[in-house]
Scaffold this active site. Structure first.
Site, mmCIF file in Angstrom:
data_model
loop_
_atom_site.group_PDB
_atom_site.id
_atom_site.type_symbol
_atom_site.label_atom_id
_atom_site.label_comp_id
_atom_site.label_asym_id
_atom_site.label_seq_id
_atom_site.Cartn_x
_atom_site.Cartn_y
_atom_site.Cartn_z
ATOM 1 N N LYS A 192 0.857 -1.196 0.000
ATOM 2 C CA LYS A 192 0.000 0.000 0.000
ATOM 3 C C LYS A 192 0.886 1.236 0.000
ATOM 4 O O LYS A 192 1.547 1.538 0.984
ATOM 5 C CB LYS A 192 -0.924 0.041 1.217
ATOM 6 C CG LYS A 192 -2.024 1.067 0.955
ATOM 7 C CD LYS A 192 -2.557 1.844 2.113
ATOM 8 C CE LYS A 192 -1.740 2.880 2.744
ATOM 9 N NZ LYS A 192 -1.789 4.208 2.112
ATOM 10 N N GLU A 266 9.783 0.716 10.663
ATOM 11 C CA GLU A 266 10.793 1.756 10.417
ATOM 12 C C GLU A 266 10.087 3.083 10.660
ATOM 13 O O GLU A 266 9.248 3.485 9.862
ATOM 14 C CB GLU A 266 11.283 1.709 8.960
ATOM 15 C CG GLU A 266 11.915 0.413 8.553
ATOM 16 C CD GLU A 266 13.334 0.282 9.063
ATOM 17 O OE1 GLU A 266 13.870 1.231 9.657
ATOM 18 O OE2 GLU A 266 13.902 -0.801 8.871
ATOM 19 N N CYS A 300 13.267 10.589 7.349
ATOM 20 C CA CYS A 300 13.176 10.054 8.712
ATOM 21 C C CYS A 300 14.488 10.205 9.469
ATOM 22 O O CYS A 300 14.486 10.432 10.670
ATOM 23 C CB CYS A 300 12.789 8.588 8.647
ATOM 24 S SG CYS A 300 13.798 7.675 7.487
ATOM 25 N N GLU A 398 9.602 15.626 15.970
ATOM 26 C CA GLU A 398 10.054 15.505 14.595
ATOM 27 C C GLU A 398 9.287 16.523 13.746
ATOM 28 O O GLU A 398 8.060 16.492 13.700
ATOM 29 C CB GLU A 398 9.756 14.088 14.112
ATOM 30 C CG GLU A 398 10.252 13.827 12.734
ATOM 31 C CD GLU A 398 9.996 12.399 12.294
ATOM 32 O OE1 GLU A 398 8.901 11.893 12.564
ATOM 33 O OE2 GLU A 398 10.893 11.819 11.671
HETATM 34 P P1 NDP Z 1 2.161 7.798 8.397
HETATM 35 O O1 NDP Z 1 2.602 6.937 9.484
HETATM 36 O O2 NDP Z 1 0.969 8.622 8.592
HETATM 37 O O3 NDP Z 1 1.865 6.947 7.088
HETATM 38 C C1 NDP Z 1 2.694 5.951 6.595
HETATM 39 C C2 NDP Z 1 1.871 4.972 5.779
HETATM 40 O O4 NDP Z 1 0.940 4.302 6.639
HETATM 41 C C3 NDP Z 1 1.013 5.635 4.713
HETATM 42 O O5 NDP Z 1 0.910 4.771 3.623
HETATM 43 C C4 NDP Z 1 -0.329 5.796 5.422
HETATM 44 O O6 NDP Z 1 -1.408 5.961 4.564
HETATM 45 C C5 NDP Z 1 -0.401 4.500 6.184
HETATM 46 N N1 NDP Z 1 -1.283 4.535 7.349
HETATM 47 C C6 NDP Z 1 -1.792 5.599 8.018
HETATM 48 N N2 NDP Z 1 -2.568 5.196 9.059
HETATM 49 C C7 NDP Z 1 -2.534 3.837 9.054
HETATM 50 C C8 NDP Z 1 -3.114 2.826 9.876
HETATM 51 N N3 NDP Z 1 -3.870 3.126 10.923
HETATM 52 N N4 NDP Z 1 -2.857 1.535 9.583
HETATM 53 C C9 NDP Z 1 -2.069 1.205 8.539
HETATM 54 N N5 NDP Z 1 -1.507 2.110 7.716
HETATM 55 C C10 NDP Z 1 -1.726 3.415 7.970
HETATM 56 O O7 NDP Z 1 3.452 8.620 7.996
HETATM 57 P P2 NDP Z 1 3.621 9.633 6.824
HETATM 58 O O8 NDP Z 1 3.223 9.034 5.543
HETATM 59 O O9 NDP Z 1 2.919 10.867 7.232
HETATM 60 O O10 NDP Z 1 5.209 9.793 6.773
HETATM 61 C C11 NDP Z 1 5.889 10.597 7.618
HETATM 62 C C12 NDP Z 1 6.430 9.825 8.810
HETATM 63 O O11 NDP Z 1 7.081 8.608 8.423
HETATM 64 C C13 NDP Z 1 7.450 10.586 9.573
HETATM 65 O O12 NDP Z 1 7.204 10.524 10.940
HETATM 66 C C14 NDP Z 1 8.773 9.898 9.239
HETATM 67 O O13 NDP Z 1 9.742 10.058 10.199
HETATM 68 C C15 NDP Z 1 8.380 8.504 9.034
HETATM 69 N N6 NDP Z 1 9.276 7.841 8.103
HETATM 70 C C16 NDP Z 1 10.158 6.902 8.575
HETATM 71 C C17 NDP Z 1 11.063 6.303 7.739
HETATM 72 C C18 NDP Z 1 12.003 5.256 8.233
HETATM 73 O O14 NDP Z 1 12.662 4.595 7.436
HETATM 74 N N7 NDP Z 1 12.148 5.027 9.507
HETATM 75 C C19 NDP Z 1 11.101 6.625 6.315
HETATM 76 C C20 NDP Z 1 10.135 7.576 5.927
HETATM 77 C C21 NDP Z 1 9.265 8.161 6.800
HETATM 78 P P3 NDP Z 1 -1.754 7.481 4.085
HETATM 79 O O15 NDP Z 1 -0.714 7.843 3.112
HETATM 80 O O16 NDP Z 1 -3.065 7.443 3.486
HETATM 81 O O17 NDP Z 1 -1.730 8.324 5.321
#
Ligand code: NDP
Length: 800
Positions: A192, A266, A300, A398
């Site tokens: 997804k 992650e 991140c 963050e």
């Molecule tokens: P989110 O956690 O909101 O979303 C990540 C993914 O999860 C998206 O595809 C999102 O869908 C989906 N999602 C949201 N809610 C749920 C749920 N309840 N159950 C399952 N899936 C869900 O993060 P962001 O997309 O806003 O990304 C930013 C964040 O990600 C930052 O905090 C960043 O630090 C972290 N990050 C970490 C990385 C790492 O390698 N450690 C790499 C990149 C980012 P939708 O897009 O529709 O919201």
């Protein structure tokens, strides 16, 4: 401007990348997309949809289907149907497919990078030169592990069907990090993508199908968080691999608890960028640019906290400001810009409000005057914030935008303390010309990656992942391969029968000793073992322990929350064990074995009496326990790291570090051997433990502390608390000073532990109630050692 005017001003002219091919691809789909399931598009008109936009100008790019539970179900079924065939194809067959995917990405690299920049807003320079080449590198690298799978991972099987959820900041790169190891090792995937950035995943799925990837092996279901939640909850998924925010990571940990699904997370970060006074300051300034303005700071592992040696702060900040004046913010397809667009107005708003919060808290905000922002789209200028205290919101939260906060330190110890003053632990960057200092600091930083005189370096051969609330699991490297495998032997384990608390047997005449005039045995009260001392239960209560036949064996202390708290405090205080040399730890384990051997007869006798096994079986359990201690004494100084050779002038040192404090719950079966089998690997690799024996069999463990006392085990390294194992394990799992929990013995206890671990997102290792034969070779070695260590990758580039 005329050419003559450009020459005199030396300003950049516009240098837009050609977007015709990307727009033609969108047009070929009438800018409407269904899901990609089982090698085909689903109808885009049948389902609700949402729009994906260009962050650089707000224009709509395409309508995207909103996946519901039925779409997720169809994708999971397709993946399930394909999985056995895909696994049976063998490593070489899968390596050919992965190789074809890598070449496919290279052949279409321009289309991928333009589409990525359009959908995400990132500078084309970054998607073209960093993201897409790394995507191909990951696919090629894991093609290699597929080829080697049958020899290198012979004892491991694919996990099965994997649900993968990725964020919007590196849409295609995160896809590659996830699907490359999963597919290479025989799993099938339902992915997804993020709601904001689904396009490159859809293009990838379409081209992968054209490149001959079998149907159902890779399925893409688009949608928002609810689609992700449906994937997490689907009973047909064997593993969830998630990248995103810590907040959503917690929700996923909770919903997968007790399901038996494996999980890697992650998550977010607040990474320190430490500049010592002997650093190459100009190099470090360029480092800051890469650390926090790469991908608009939406990274991140962005170096978002600048920690500068006090004596050079002023000079360094001046240099940094001068450099910031030269940064160019603009539309993503302009090849001359440094900083592109923020993903969405919502994220822009979030960044702005956090900066306002900093101002309210008394911080000083500086933005370059010469940096112009485009009039349309979501843009935020590079921002430097000084006057920040370690506890302020901007130092802890963050921001996920182009905003850098600075603080100063005086000594290396203070730098380490400030760097570690965060709930996260993803990455850190250390700048100094003294290699001894860099390599002294790196192991002290609580983060999964450390870059020395560099930042934001990534490679498929080098694992990436977090400590603490930045999550668990690794992507990349050999360690990333294990995340998509399960031990073959464990897959065959049977569910153990429920083990109710034992009770006294109602045998006529069981008070037959009453009135006997014989001199009784001297009473022996088993106590807890906390901080190197025997201690009594805080609650002042004990519980009776019975043999399987119901004979009364004695009383054991009934531990409570306070006893656990004391034990965790003692374990926390024994940090020197984690810093002890492996040679030292190895000697101690050999010595424990020696002392157990000296008392072997007594342990054999007790096993016979307490567990009802034959003398031969009891002797075998003691012998195996001694042998197992030898095994981990042997591994203590041999479970070493690796030197990676990523494609740069330099190396990455993958170090196996202890997790810290581990809470360990033991099963009732083979009570001495299972206890040793869990204790020994944990302490061999430098962890300190609080160990709770099985409810029905605590006395072998309490006998064992006398062995520990005579074996030079430092106080606090092993702490033993007896009582209601399930309840005590829940307390340990919820304790914020515990770094990991291992739970063996009961399926309900495994579920409780996973559920209670969400506070500080500790790593869990549980048996889900499967019965392990502790006498078997499968109950020792790599599977346990891997769980007792976390890999830190220290990048050390070299050359002038
Ligand atoms: P989110 O956690 O909101 O979303 C990540 C993914 O999860 C998206 O595809 C999102 O869908 C989906 N999602 C949201 N809610 C749920 C749920 N309840 N159950 C399952 N899936 C869900 O993060 P962001 O997309 O806003 O990304 C930013 C964040 O990600 C930052 O905090 C960043 O630090 C972290 N990050 C970490 C990385 C790492 O390698 N450690 C790499 C990149 C980012 P939708 O897009 O529709 O919201």
């Amino acid at each position: 401007m005329s050419i003559a005017e450009y020459f005199s001003s030396m300003d950049y002219g516009p240098a837009p990348e050609d977007d015709k091919a990307a727009r033609a691809w969108l047009a070929s789909h009438h800018a409407r997309f269904g899901h990609f399931i089982n090698g085909a598009w689903t109808s885009s008109s049948d389902s609700p949809s949402f729009e994906t936009q260009e962050p650089a100008n707000g224009n709509v790019l395409a309508a995207i289907s909103q996946g519901g539970a039925e779409d997720v179900d169809a994708a999971v079924q397709a993946a399930r149907a394909a999985q056995s065939g895909w696994a049976a194809l063998g490593g070489h067959g899968r390596a050919r497919h992965l190789y074809a995917l890598a070449r496919m990405v290279q052949r279409h690299s321009r289309l991928f990078s333009v589409l990525e920049s359009l959908d995400n807003g990132k500078p084309i320079r970054e998607s073209r030169d960093i993201d897409i080449p790394l995507v191909a590198r990951h696919l090629l690298y894991y093609a290699g592990w597929a080829q080697l799978q049958e020899t290198e991972f012979a004892d491991w099987a694919p996990v099965g069907v994997v649900g993968q959820i990725v964020p919007w900041n590196f849409p295609l790169l995160m896809l590659a990090w996830k699907i490359a190891p999963a597919l290479a090792l025989g799993n099938c995937v339902v992915l997804k993508p993020a709601e904001f950035t689904p396009l490159t995943a859809l293009l990838f799925a379409e081209l992968a199908d054209r490149a001959g990837l079998p149907k159902g092996v890779l399925n893409v279901v688009t949608g928002d968080g609810s689609t992700g939640a449906a994937l997490v909850d689907h009973a047909g998924v064997d593993k969830i691999a998630f990248t995103g925010s810590t907040e959503v990571g917690r929700i996923i940990r909770k919903s997968t608890a007790g399901s038996g699904k494996s999980l890697t997370l992650e998550l977010g970060g607040k990474s320190p960028f430490i500049v010592f006074d002997d650093a190459d300051l100009d190099g470090a300034v360029e480092g800051v640019v890469d650390a926090i303005w790469f991908n608009q700071g939406q990274v991140c592992c962005a170096g978002s906290r600048l920690l500068v040696h006090e004596g050079i702060e002023q000079r360094f900040v001046e240099k940094l400001r001068r450099r910031m004046e030269t940064l160019r913010v603009g539309p993503s397809l302009d090849k001359t810009i440094d900083i592109g667009a923020i993903i969405d107005p919502i994220q822009l708003e979030r960044i702005a409000s956090l900066v306002d919060r900093g101002i309210e808290e008394g911080c000083t905000v500086w933005q370059p005057t010469g940096v112009a922002l485009p009039s349309a789209g979501s843009f935020f200028p590079p921002t430097l914030i000084t006057g920040v205290s370690p506890a302020s919101t901007l130092a802890q939260e963050e921001i996920f935008g182009p905003v850098l906060v600075t603080m100063t330190f005086r000594t290396p110890d203070e730098a380490v303390a400030l760097a570690n003053n965060t709930r996260y632990g993803l990455a850190a960057s250390v700048w100094t010309e003294t290699i001894g200092r860099a390599l002294d600091i790196a192991p002290k930083l609580k983060s999964g990656v450390v870059w020395v005189n560099a930042t934001n370096l990534f490679d498929a051969s080098v694992g990436f992942g977090g400590y603490r609330e930045s999550g668990f699991g690794r992507e990349g490297g050999r360690e990333g391969a294990y995340e998509y495998l399960k031990p073959r032997a464990w897959a065959k384990l049977k569910q153990r029968a429920a083990q109710p608390a034992r009770a006294a047997a109602l045998v006529d005449g069981d008070d037959s000793d009453a009135g006997s005039s014989a001199v009784p045995m001297i009473d022996r009260t088993p106590k807890f073992y906390i901080g190197g001392k025997q201690s009594r239960p805080d609650g002042g209560t004990s519980f009776p322990v019975y043999s399987p036949e119901g004979a009364y064996l004695g009383d054991a202390g009934e531990g409570n929350r306070k006893d656990i708290r004391d034990a965790v405090a003692a374990a926390r205080a024994a940090g020197k064990w984690s810093a002890a040399t492996p040679h030292n730890r190895s000697q101690v384990l050999f010595y424990i074995a020696e002392n157990l051997s000296a008392r072997a007869d007594e342990f054999v006798r007790q096993l016979v009496e307490r567990t009802g096994v034959s003398r031969t079986d009891a002797q075998s359990e003691v012998d195996l326990s001694i042998s197992r201690l030898f095994t981990y004494a042997a591994w203590a100084d041999k479970f070493e790291g690796t030197i990676h050779e990523p494609p740069l002038r330099g190396v990455a040192l993958a170090m196996n570090e202890p997790l810290g404090v581990i809470g360990v719950g033991c099963p009732d079966e083979q009570p001495l051997l299972s206890f040793i089998s869990l204790l020994a690997p944990a302490i061999a690799l430098g962890n300190r433990i609080v160990i709770v024996p099985g409810r029905n069999s605590p006395l072998m463990a309490t006998d064992f502390y006398q062995v520990l006392e005579t074996s030079d085990v430092p106080a606090g390294v092993v702490n033993i608390v007896t009582g209601d194992t399930r309840a005590l394990m829940s307390v340990l799992a919820a304790h914020d000073d515990v770094d990991a929990v291992w739970s063996f013995g009961d399926a309900a206890q495994s579920a409780d532990v996973e559920r209670a671990s969400i506070g500080n997102l500790k790593r869990t290792f549980v048996d889900h109630g499967k019965q392990i034969d502790w006498r078997s070779r499968d109950a020792e070695g790599f599977v346990f050692l891997r769980q007792a260590a976390q890999v830190k990758n220290i990048w050390v580039p070299y050359g002038d």
